[in-house]
Design an enzyme around this catalytic site. Structure first.
Site, PDB file in Angstrom:
ATOM      1  N   HIS A 118       0.965  -1.202   0.011  1.00  0.00           N
ATOM      2  CA  HIS A 118       0.271  -0.032  -0.067  1.00  0.00           C
ATOM      3  C   HIS A 118       0.682   1.105   0.062  1.00  0.00           C
ATOM      4  O   HIS A 118       0.281   2.143   0.406  1.00  0.00           O
ATOM      5  CB  HIS A 118      -1.027  -0.445   1.293  1.00  0.00           C
TER       6      HIS A 118
ATOM      7  N   GLY B 173      -5.770  10.771   5.192  1.00  0.00           N
ATOM      8  CA  GLY B 173      -6.351  12.635   4.835  1.00  0.00           C
ATOM      9  C   GLY B 173      -7.649  11.892   4.874  1.00  0.00           C
ATOM     10  O   GLY B 173      -8.905  12.469   4.192  1.00  0.00           O
ATOM     11  N   ILE B 174      -7.622  11.385   2.982  1.00  0.00           N
ATOM     12  CA  ILE B 174      -8.511  10.940   2.451  1.00  0.00           C
ATOM     13  C   ILE B 174      -9.889  10.125   2.770  1.00  0.00           C
ATOM     14  O   ILE B 174     -10.471  10.185   2.450  1.00  0.00           O
ATOM     15  CB  ILE B 174      -7.927   9.817   0.868  1.00  0.00           C
ATOM     16  N   GLY B 175      -9.229   8.957   3.828  1.00  0.00           N
ATOM     17  CA  GLY B 175     -10.248   8.115   4.104  1.00  0.00           C
ATOM     18  C   GLY B 175     -11.323   9.147   5.452  1.00  0.00           C
ATOM     19  O   GLY B 175     -12.286   9.077   4.900  1.00  0.00           O
TER      20      GLY B 175
ATOM     21  N   ARG C 117      -1.546  -0.439  10.644  1.00  0.00           N
ATOM     22  CA  ARG C 117      -0.027  -0.372   9.768  1.00  0.00           C
ATOM     23  C   ARG C 117       0.747  -0.400   9.996  1.00  0.00           C
ATOM     24  O   ARG C 117       1.958  -0.835   9.194  1.00  0.00           O
ATOM     25  CB  ARG C 117      -0.539   0.670   8.182  1.00  0.00           C
TER      26      ARG C 117
ATOM     27  N   GLY D 166      -4.946   8.727  13.160  1.00  0.00           N
ATOM     28  CA  GLY D 166      -5.920   9.056  13.965  1.00  0.00           C
ATOM     29  C   GLY D 166      -6.360   9.314  15.379  1.00  0.00           C
ATOM     30  O   GLY D 166      -6.837   9.627  15.249  1.00  0.00           O
TER      31      GLY D 166
HETATM   32  P1  ADP Z   1      -5.304   2.354   7.347  1.00  0.00           P
HETATM   33  O1  ADP Z   1      -4.480   2.281   8.777  1.00  0.00           O
HETATM   34  O2  ADP Z   1      -6.887   1.568   7.356  1.00  0.00           O
HETATM   35  O3  ADP Z   1      -5.134   2.501   5.882  1.00  0.00           O
HETATM   36  P2  ADP Z   1      -6.395   5.200   7.892  1.00  0.00           P
HETATM   37  O4  ADP Z   1      -4.972   5.415   7.620  1.00  0.00           O
HETATM   38  O5  ADP Z   1      -7.774   5.982   7.581  1.00  0.00           O
HETATM   39  O6  ADP Z   1      -6.969   3.413   7.964  1.00  0.00           O
HETATM   40  O7  ADP Z   1      -6.717   4.969   9.731  1.00  0.00           O
HETATM   41  C1  ADP Z   1      -5.065   4.678  10.551  1.00  0.00           C
HETATM   42  C2  ADP Z   1      -4.980   5.523  11.500  1.00  0.00           C
HETATM   43  O8  ADP Z   1      -6.383   4.320  12.287  1.00  0.00           O
HETATM   44  C3  ADP Z   1      -4.076   5.144  12.299  1.00  0.00           C
HETATM   45  O9  ADP Z   1      -3.335   6.256  13.120  1.00  0.00           O
HETATM   46  C4  ADP Z   1      -4.633   5.073  14.130  1.00  0.00           C
HETATM   47  O10 ADP Z   1      -4.986   5.696  14.783  1.00  0.00           O
HETATM   48  C5  ADP Z   1      -6.083   3.878  13.768  1.00  0.00           C
HETATM   49  N1  ADP Z   1      -5.881   2.656  13.875  1.00  0.00           N
HETATM   50  C6  ADP Z   1      -5.691   1.609  13.399  1.00  0.00           C
HETATM   51  N2  ADP Z   1      -5.532   0.281  14.036  1.00  0.00           N
HETATM   52  C7  ADP Z   1      -6.134   0.158  15.091  1.00  0.00           C
HETATM   53  C8  ADP Z   1      -6.970  -0.437  16.111  1.00  0.00           C
HETATM   54  N3  ADP Z   1      -6.502  -2.211  16.296  1.00  0.00           N
HETATM   55  N4  ADP Z   1      -7.638   0.062  16.881  1.00  0.00           N
HETATM   56  C9  ADP Z   1      -7.566   1.639  16.854  1.00  0.00           C
HETATM   57  N5  ADP Z   1      -7.227   2.631  16.462  1.00  0.00           N
HETATM   58  C10 ADP Z   1      -6.939   2.108  14.881  1.00  0.00           C
HETATM   59 MG    MG Z   2      -3.552   4.576   6.515  1.00  0.00          MG
END
Ligand code: ADP
Ligand code: MG
Length: 579
Positions: A217, A402-404, A543, A558
């Site tokens: 990714h 950001g996009i999400g 991730r 997040g």
């Molecule tokens: P992705 O990780 O699927 O790319 P995003 O980038 O939108 O999704 O979101 C990432 C954020 O999600 C991280 O910075 C973290 O705060 C949160 N996150 C990831 N896994 C968890 C989890 N198991 N519990 C709580 N928050 C999580």
């Molecule tokens: Mg992400």
């Protein structure tokens, strides 16, 4: 560089529509992804795979006789939403149960698990097998935490062949697990990928260097090394994988050399020649190799090697791996799909009637309208900060936070305005906003925000205007929902680090008798401080975990976006209290 697109926001939807138009022999589009356009002579267990878009032929290109029955297709690099997975799986189900299989990414796990729950509640026997082939993403003692990369193909192929052969769900799950236990991958990246409309790649690798242990990714490699010759690369990949031969494996092995998106087939063949030689010299018997693109990362320059370890004598795994199949991107054998009949088009992506809004008390309706206004402010704030969140997520994640958040915030704003406009109470406005958020945003954060808004909505209900104590209880319920679904604790460097201090401060202030606006503002300040403090932490989940050390010095995206959301909501609450 992605050159050909219209509106970047529409890229994934337009790609899916074009793919379905070009592949009608195998698939038809349904809400959430694609399912087979053919039916087998007898009902079988259904294999539903999926993940974000941008990995073609994973996942939709692997749907067809002998392989998957459906693919849930999220936005680019974002996991499909719970509703997308559920929709595809419910359509693909033939009454003999469903196996869900996908790479082990936080957003996928959250959304596929929630979809599995929904299917089970509806009486569908549903199991899950996460693919964990990437040896660079966690040590051998923590195999269940590894990511899934090109090894998806071996697991899906073996499971799909077992479905086709009429095995029951227990048995399909068993062979899928065996295939996963026997599959290992390792990859390298020479350059990052650039998403449609983006001005720069998700990561850079200095000229002449390569990232070792890539993610699919746009996550950078875990280590860095000089770019070797083709033979040198073959040596690095083969040595890396021979260092961890799975228990019970024989000397027969299927190698899969995978291009990540912009490495030429000719280059791959040069590397493969050396891979084949090295495996043979190491005493392995090479069986049925594959070279090509099986799991890409948009236009990333890179390659990975996957080994599927068979038994010493041709047995079950080998038979399932080499059984015929016929899909848009992966075919073998002459008689695959010969018994399949084309089924008439089922439900397309047609719109559905708006959900009715339940009765609500006047106080709760008024509160619903205020919540819709708060969510409009939140969406505007997320728009403004989208680039910043993307940058934070790029350091150790995949750059899509950001996009999400932007997509989720906008969808929540629209769903809340619609529900409030139709007289919904606070609880319904929040629940509809949460569903829309999860469906549009995908990803780990999409699933988490969907769960938080749903829990808060359920706690507030539709009867009366909630007081401060009820809001505080609702926020506690939302916090518990996040911990339950994501399994993160304080200190793991996720948004939980900001949510916990927020809910604690809100509860304490509410007990002390503060009004909602004052209590909320104090709690939002705690969340902001706590989000900033995640800078010092090392990521242990999500991730970013695979790049834990890289995340030190950058706050968790997040957590930072959570703090922004609650601060923005707090400002609106203060204005409302003042007038
Ligand atoms: P992705 O990780 O699927 O790319 P995003 O980038 O939108 O999704 O979101 C990432 C954020 O999600 C991280 O910075 C973290 O705060 C949160 N996150 C990831 N896994 C968890 C989890 N198991 N519990 C709580 N928050 C999580
Ligand atoms: Mg992400």
């Amino acid at each position: 560089m992605t050159r050909l697109f219209n509106d970047p926001d529409d890229f994934a939807a337009e790609m899916t529509a074009g793919f379905a138009a070009a592949s009608a022999r195998w698939v038809r589009a349904v809400p959430g992804g694609v399912v087979r356009s053919t039916a087998a002579a007898e009902p079988t267990v259904s294999l539903v795979v999926g993940g974000g878009s941008g990995h073609y032929p994973a996942f939709a290109g692997l749907v067809g006789p002998g392989l998957a029955h459906g693919a849930a297709m999220g936005n680019i690099f974002a996991s499909p939403s719970t509703q997308q997975v559920h929709s595809v799986a419910a359509t693909a189900d033939q009454g003999r149960g469903v196996l869900l299989s996908y790479g082990n990414y936080a957003g996928d796990v959250l959304n596929f698990d929630a979809a599995q729950e929904r299917l089970r509640t509806a009486g569908v026997d549903c199991r899950t097998l996460v693919v964990t082939d990437d040896v660079s993403s966690a040590g051998p003692q923590e195999r269940d935490r590894r990511r899934g990369i090109a090894g998806d193909l071996t697991v899906f192929k073996v499971a799909g062949a077992a479905c086709e052969a009429g095995h029951d769900l227990d048995d399909v799950e068993r062979v899928a697990r065996l295939a996963n236990d026997r599959t290992r991958s390792l990859g390298v990246a020479f350059g990052g990928c650039t998403l449609p409309g983006a001005g720069e790649p998700l990561f850079d690798v200095p000229a002449g260097r390569m990232g070792v242990g890539l993610g699919i990714h746009g996550e950078p490699g875990i280590d860095e090394a000089d770019v070797p010759t083709a033979a040198g690369l073959a040596g690095l990949l083969v040595d890396g994988l021979l260092a961890e031969v799975p228990d019970g494996a024989g000397a027969r092995v299927v190698p899969i050399l995978n291009g990540l998106g912009s490495v030429k087939y000719e280059e791959l063949f040069v590397v493969y020649g050396a891979v084949h030689r090295l495996l043979t010299e190491a005493g392995c018997e090479v069986v049925d190799p594959e070279v090509g693109e099986f799991c890409t990362s948009f236009d990333m320059a890179g390659a990975s090697l996957t080994l599927l370890w068979l038994d010493d004598t041709p047995g079950e795994l080998e038979q399932l791996w080499s059984a015929p199949c016929d899909t848009p991107a992966f075919r073998r054998g002459r008689d695959a799909g010969q018994h399949a009949v084309t089924v008439p088009g089922g439900p397309g992506a047609a719109g559905t009637a708006p959900l009715p809004v339940p009765e609500a008390g006047p106080g709760s309706r008024e509160c619903g309208t205020r919540i819709a206004a708060v969510l409009a402010d939140v969406a505007a704030a997320l728009d403004e900060h989208a680039d910043e969140f993307g940058r934070l997520d790029r350091v150790a994640g995949d750059g899509d936070h950001g996009i999400g958040m932007q997509r989720g915030g906008r969808a929540a704003r629209d769903a809340a305005a619609d529900a409030a406009g139709r007289g919904a109470g606070a609880g319904t406005v929040l629940r509809r906003a949460g569903e829309a958020w999860g469906d549009r945003a995908g990803g780990a954060s999409g699933a988490i925000w969907a769960g938080m808004l749903a829990a808060l909505g359920t706690a507030l209900g539709d009867d009366t205007a909630p007081d401060t104590a009820r809001v505080a209880a609702g926020v506690s319920a939302a916090e518990r929902a996040v911990e339950r679904s994501g399994g993160a604790a304080v200190g793991d460097k996720t948004m939980v680090d900001a949510i916990v201090p927020f809910h604690r401060a809100l509860a304490a202030r509410s007990e002390a008798g503060d009004d909602l606006a004052t209590a909320w503002a104090a709690a939002a300040r705690e969340a902001t401080t706590a989000a900033e403090a995640t800078r010092e932490l090392r990521a242990r989940l999500g991730r970013a975990r695979a790049h834990g050390d890289r995340s030190i010095g950058t706050p968790d995206p997040g957590a930072v976006s959570f703090a922004l959301v609650v601060r923005t909501a707090g400002e609106r609450l203060r204005e409302a209290a003042e007038c």
